[in-house]
Motif scaffolding. Structure first.
Motif, PDB file in Angstrom:
ATOM      1  N   ALA A 425      -4.165  11.544   5.775  1.00 32.58           N
ATOM      2  CA  ALA A 425      -4.484  10.687   6.922  1.00 32.58           C
ATOM      3  C   ALA A 425      -5.962  10.328   6.946  1.00 32.58           C
ATOM      4  O   ALA A 425      -6.340   9.189   7.253  1.00 32.58           O
ATOM      5  N   GLU A 426      -6.817  11.319   6.615  1.00 25.68           N
ATOM      6  CA  GLU A 426      -8.255  11.052   6.556  1.00 25.68           C
ATOM      7  C   GLU A 426      -8.587  10.126   5.406  1.00 25.68           C
ATOM      8  O   GLU A 426      -9.429   9.231   5.520  1.00 25.68           O
ATOM      9  N   ALA A 427      -7.894  10.298   4.278  1.00 21.58           N
ATOM     10  CA  ALA A 427      -8.105   9.411   3.126  1.00 21.58           C
ATOM     11  C   ALA A 427      -7.724   7.974   3.482  1.00 21.58           C
ATOM     12  O   ALA A 427      -8.440   7.026   3.137  1.00 21.58           O
ATOM     13  N   ALA A 428      -6.612   7.805   4.178  1.00 18.67           N
ATOM     14  CA  ALA A 428      -6.170   6.464   4.574  1.00 18.67           C
ATOM     15  C   ALA A 428      -7.184   5.810   5.498  1.00 18.67           C
ATOM     16  O   ALA A 428      -7.439   4.595   5.419  1.00 18.67           O
ATOM     17  N   ARG A 429      -7.777   6.623   6.396  1.00 19.42           N
ATOM     18  CA  ARG A 429      -8.785   6.070   7.318  1.00 19.42           C
ATOM     19  C   ARG A 429     -10.031   5.629   6.557  1.00 19.42           C
ATOM     20  O   ARG A 429     -10.562   4.545   6.793  1.00 19.42           O
ATOM     21  N   ILE A 430     -10.484   6.467   5.627  1.00 20.33           N
ATOM     22  CA  ILE A 430     -11.691   6.146   4.866  1.00 20.33           C
ATOM     23  C   ILE A 430     -11.498   4.885   4.021  1.00 20.33           C
ATOM     24  O   ILE A 430     -12.387   4.032   3.934  1.00 20.33           O
ATOM     25  N   LEU A 431     -10.326   4.760   3.415  1.00 23.64           N
ATOM     26  CA  LEU A 431     -10.057   3.614   2.530  1.00 23.64           C
ATOM     27  C   LEU A 431      -9.518   2.407   3.282  1.00 23.64           C
ATOM     28  O   LEU A 431      -9.251   1.368   2.678  1.00 23.64           O
ATOM     29  N   ASP A 432      -9.322   2.544   4.601  1.00 22.45           N
ATOM     30  CA  ASP A 432      -8.784   1.461   5.430  1.00 22.45           C
ATOM     31  C   ASP A 432      -7.407   1.025   4.918  1.00 22.45           C
ATOM     32  O   ASP A 432      -7.119  -0.164   4.789  1.00 22.45           O
ATOM     33  N   LEU A 433      -6.563   2.003   4.640  1.00 24.03           N
ATOM     34  CA  LEU A 433      -5.206   1.722   4.188  1.00 24.03           C
ATOM     35  C   LEU A 433      -4.297   1.480   5.391  1.00 24.03           C
ATOM     36  O   LEU A 433      -4.417   2.161   6.413  1.00 24.03           O
ATOM     37  N   PRO A 434      -3.361   0.542   5.294  1.00 26.98           N
ATOM     38  CA  PRO A 434      -2.464   0.273   6.427  1.00 26.98           C
ATOM     39  C   PRO A 434      -1.381   1.319   6.607  1.00 26.98           C
ATOM     40  O   PRO A 434      -0.701   1.326   7.628  1.00 26.98           O
ATOM     41  N   ASP A 435      -1.195   2.209   5.623  1.00 23.99           N
ATOM     42  CA  ASP A 435      -0.126   3.198   5.696  1.00 23.99           C
ATOM     43  C   ASP A 435      -0.591   4.452   4.938  1.00 23.99           C
ATOM     44  O   ASP A 435      -1.008   4.364   3.783  1.00 23.99           O
ATOM     45  N   ASP A 436      -0.482   5.620   5.597  1.00 20.81           N
ATOM     46  CA  ASP A 436      -0.894   6.874   4.951  1.00 20.81           C
ATOM     47  C   ASP A 436      -0.130   7.119   3.658  1.00 20.81           C
ATOM     48  O   ASP A 436      -0.646   7.756   2.725  1.00 20.81           O
ATOM     49  N   ALA A 437       1.108   6.632   3.587  1.00 18.33           N
ATOM     50  CA  ALA A 437       1.940   6.889   2.407  1.00 18.33           C
ATOM     51  C   ALA A 437       1.347   6.284   1.137  1.00 18.33           C
ATOM     52  O   ALA A 437       1.648   6.744   0.032  1.00 18.33           O
ATOM     53  N   LEU A 438       0.490   5.271   1.272  1.00 17.38           N
ATOM     54  CA  LEU A 438      -0.099   4.634   0.097  1.00 17.38           C
ATOM     55  C   LEU A 438      -1.051   5.562  -0.657  1.00 17.38           C
ATOM     56  O   LEU A 438      -1.371   5.301  -1.819  1.00 17.38           O
ATOM     57  N   VAL A 439      -1.505   6.626  -0.016  1.00 21.45           N
ATOM     58  CA  VAL A 439      -2.390   7.577  -0.695  1.00 21.45           C
ATOM     59  C   VAL A 439      -1.690   8.153  -1.922  1.00 21.45           C
ATOM     60  O   VAL A 439      -2.320   8.405  -2.954  1.00 21.45           O
ATOM     61  N   ALA A 440      -0.365   8.321  -1.827  1.00 24.43           N
ATOM     62  CA  ALA A 440       0.383   8.882  -2.955  1.00 24.43           C
ATOM     63  C   ALA A 440       0.278   8.002  -4.194  1.00 24.43           C
ATOM     64  O   ALA A 440       0.230   8.498  -5.323  1.00 24.43           O
ATOM     65  N   VAL A 441       0.239   6.684  -4.002  1.00 25.03           N
ATOM     66  CA  VAL A 441       0.122   5.767  -5.143  1.00 25.03           C
ATOM     67  C   VAL A 441      -1.232   5.953  -5.828  1.00 25.03           C
ATOM     68  O   VAL A 441      -1.330   5.907  -7.059  1.00 25.03           O
ATOM     69  N   LEU A 442      -2.262   6.168  -5.041  1.00 24.95           N
ATOM     70  CA  LEU A 442      -3.625   6.222  -5.570  1.00 24.95           C
ATOM     71  C   LEU A 442      -3.951   7.557  -6.231  1.00 24.95           C
ATOM     72  O   LEU A 442      -4.986   7.685  -6.868  1.00 24.95           O
ATOM     73  N   THR A 443      -3.076   8.537  -6.083  1.00 27.35           N
ATOM     74  CA  THR A 443      -3.316   9.839  -6.716  1.00 27.35           C
ATOM     75  C   THR A 443      -2.547   9.986  -8.026  1.00 27.35           C
ATOM     76  O   THR A 443      -2.646  11.022  -8.686  1.00 27.35           O
ATOM     77  N   ALA A 444      -1.796   8.964  -8.399  1.00 29.41           N
ATOM     78  CA  ALA A 444      -0.864   9.100  -9.527  1.00 29.41           C
ATOM     79  C   ALA A 444      -1.562   9.397 -10.853  1.00 29.41           C
ATOM     80  O   ALA A 444      -1.031  10.122 -11.688  1.00 29.41           O
ATOM     81  N   ARG A 445      -2.757   8.870 -11.056  1.00 39.63           N
ATOM     82  CA  ARG A 445      -3.377   8.976 -12.382  1.00 39.63           C
ATOM     83  C   ARG A 445      -4.382  10.119 -12.508  1.00 39.63           C
ATOM     84  O   ARG A 445      -4.388  10.828 -13.530  1.00 39.63           O
TER      85      ARG A 445
END
Length: 581
Positions: A425-445
């Motif tokens: 949730a904190e990562a989504a706020r910092i990156l201004d993501l519209p959905d917390d679930a998108l953090v999972a995509v950004l951790t894939a690599r």
């Protein structure tokens, strides 16, 4: 079926020519027949060898220009009428400018009253003027409604137009601009319009663009015949269910949900933008609404208006400068632009618009968007987009976010070493993501989500102090594995109970009641306790494990909790069958 709008100067014979071709007078209002002047849109149709052709007859007088534009804007083709005895006049030029602004690409020229004057000079002049517009090179024919000369030739040309015009997309989302609305006894509210593409069918649910209210189709007619469904292009009458006449009218559209974007602010490219005033009249479909223009840079402007319009990227609109009586073509580049609050933000945004001006560039411009939103806005989702649930990510933007997330994880761990790992949730706020679930995509690599937090697996997840405690316990394990560091020693090693608690959660240590041992301590204790007599006391345990009561008691309580041991009434313990697990 095909639809064609007339265009041309007042009193050049548009309505008379339509009546000659169809056998029906398109002037339907008593005022029009009394004055011999078209005031509002008129409708008539005829059958040609290539199919049915419906005419939308528009007024030629400049006082009724809004009605004229409503007819031209929604028609896929035009019949430009110029009188041989009148020549090219003011509304001839005005209507041609509107045709060009709306991007109409199919049409014909009819030079009327050819029996009164040689039509050659007017025909050649009209062809030359039209060639420089969106219509390009079109056929032209001199005609006379009085003598019938040229009418058969015009019919043949119209038939060719009907036959050769490209077919519309039956599966496209419906956007039916309403040009008439009235109430019929026993039927209720009926609206008419030109369906340019898509398919309507009885029972279909639509949205009224101006109000956002849902309605449904009770009945359908095309050229006076009841139909169950109809595909564009076609002239249609739609009987709406449970929709009062007061809630619909010219300027509104019936649209499929998710087929366009309902908006009151758009960014556009304006031809000849130097002449654009602040207050303008915006014409879109059959709508004519006041708008305010703000220059972003050169030919890029932001338009704001009060009545919501259903728009898509790439739509061709028209701005009317009411003071100069001029038309300016407009192309929609953005249907949901960001607010411009900071100094220099308008110029920066204009540069972004220039570099991503095509509808297919929208995801690249936004970085992240819902698939449904891209479709509604008229932006085809790129094949290379990264898809996650309802979301699409531009690959370049995703790489940027991955780097930003890695940096955020590093910053977090440095600032709060006792709580390593960044909460999503904190990562989504910092990156201004519209959905917390998108953090999972950004951790894939390069990153991982563990214990509900984002970690960098390339970096130790334990703080130096915790690592020092583990190192000391590892060194002691060979001789005294059940000697736990004291609170003072923990402090000397630079650790805190918070740091060590995290190490316990990470399974790097075992801990209980302030005591910390290596993670295999309970299993090693059970193995040793198997070698002594049962039941055994705390003192027996201390001697067997070579440790103190400070360590033995929390360790035995852990074994009790995990059912590896069981307490007798006298306080002594026995190993259970679970002790081997």
């Amino acid at each position: 079926m095909r639809v064609i709008a007339t265009a041309g100067h007042v009193n050049h014979g548009k309505s008379t020519l339509v009546q000659t071709l169809t056998g029906r007078d398109p002037d339907r209002l008593p005022e029009e027949r009394r004055r011999g002047l078209t005031v509002d849109l008129g409708f008539a149709s005829t059958r040609l060898p290539g199919g049915e052709l419906a005419f939308v007859d528009v007024p030629g007088h400049h006082r009724f220009i809004s009605n004229t534009l409503s007819g031209i804007a929604t028609a896929p083709a035009v019949l430009l009428v110029v009188a041989a005895d009148g020549g090219w006049e003011a509304q001839s030029e005005e209507h041609l400018a509107a045709i060009d602004a709306f991007g109409v690409r199919h049409g014909l020229i009819a030079v009327t009253r050819s029996d009164l004057r040689d039509p050659g000079p007017v025909l050649r002049d009209a062809v030359g003027r039209v060639r420089r517009t969106s219509l390009g090179a079109v056929e032209a024919v001199p005609v006379s409604a009085r003598t019938g000369a040229g009418i058969d030739r015009l019919r043949a040309l119209l038939d060719g137009l009907v036959t050769n015009m490209p077919s519309a997309d039956d599966a496209a989302p419906v956007r039916l601009w309403i040009d008439r609305a009235f109430s019929m006894s026993g039927a209720g509210t009926v609206v008419t319009g030109t369906l340019s593409e898509g398919t309507l069918h009885c029972g279909m649910t639509l949205v009224v663009s101006g109000t956002g209210e849902e309605t449904s189709i009770r009945g359908l007619q095309c050229l006076g015949r009841a139909v169950e469904s109809i595909s564009g292009p076609a002239r249609v009458a739609v009987n709406l269910r449970r929709t009062p006449l007061s809630r619909v009218g010219r300027g509104f559209a019936l649209v499929e949900a998710g087929g366009s974007w309902r908006t009151t602010t758009i960014d556009v490219r304006v031809v000849d933008a130097e002449r654009l005033p602040v207050d303008v009249m915006l014409h879109c479909g059959t709508a004519a609404i006041p708008a305010r223009a703000r220059r972003l840079a050169d030919d890029l402007h932001r338009l704001t208006f009060a009545t919501p319009l259903p728009l898509r990227l790439g739509d061709r609109l028209l701005i009317r400068d009411t003071g100069r009586r001029t038309f300016l073509p407009v192309t929609v580049l953005e249907v949901e632009p960001p607010p411009l609050r900071r100094r220099g933000s308008a110029a920066a945004w204009a540069e972004t618009l220039r570099s991503t001006a095509r509808p297919g560039d929208l995801l690249r411009r936004r970085g992240i968007a819902r698939r449904a939103d891209l479709v509604a806005m008229g932006a085809p989702p790129p094949e290379e987009a990264i898809e996650y649930g309802q979301w699409l990510l531009d690959p370049k933007h995703a790489r940027h976010l991955e780097s930003a997330l890695a940096a955020a994880v590093t910053d977090h761990d440095r600032a709060r070493p006792s709580e390593p790992g960044l909460p999503p949730a904190e990562a989504a706020r910092i990156l201004d993501l519209p959905d917390d679930a998108l953090v999972a995509v950004l951790t894939a690599r390069t990153l991982v989500i563990r214990d509900g937090r984002v970690h960098d697996p390339r970096r130790p997840t334990l703080a130096p102090g915790a690592l020092a405690v583990i190192a000391e316990l590892t060194e002691l394990a060979a001789s005294v594995p059940f000697h736990a560091p004291t609170a003072r020693r923990i402090t000397e090693l630079g650790a805190t109970h918070q740091l060590l608690a995290h190490a316990v959660r990470a399974a790097a240590l075992w801990g209980g009641d302030g005591i910390y041992l290596l993670p295999d301590a309970p299993a090693r204790a059970v193995a040793i306790l198997r070698t002594i007599d049962e039941p055994f006391s705390v003192s027996d345990c201390c001697r067997a494990l070579d440790t103190s009561r400070r360590v033995a008691i929390p360790l035995l309580e852990h074994l009790d909790a995990t059912r590896a041991t069981v307490r007798e009434p006298d306080g002594r313990r026995r190993l259970t069958e679970h002790s081997g697990l």
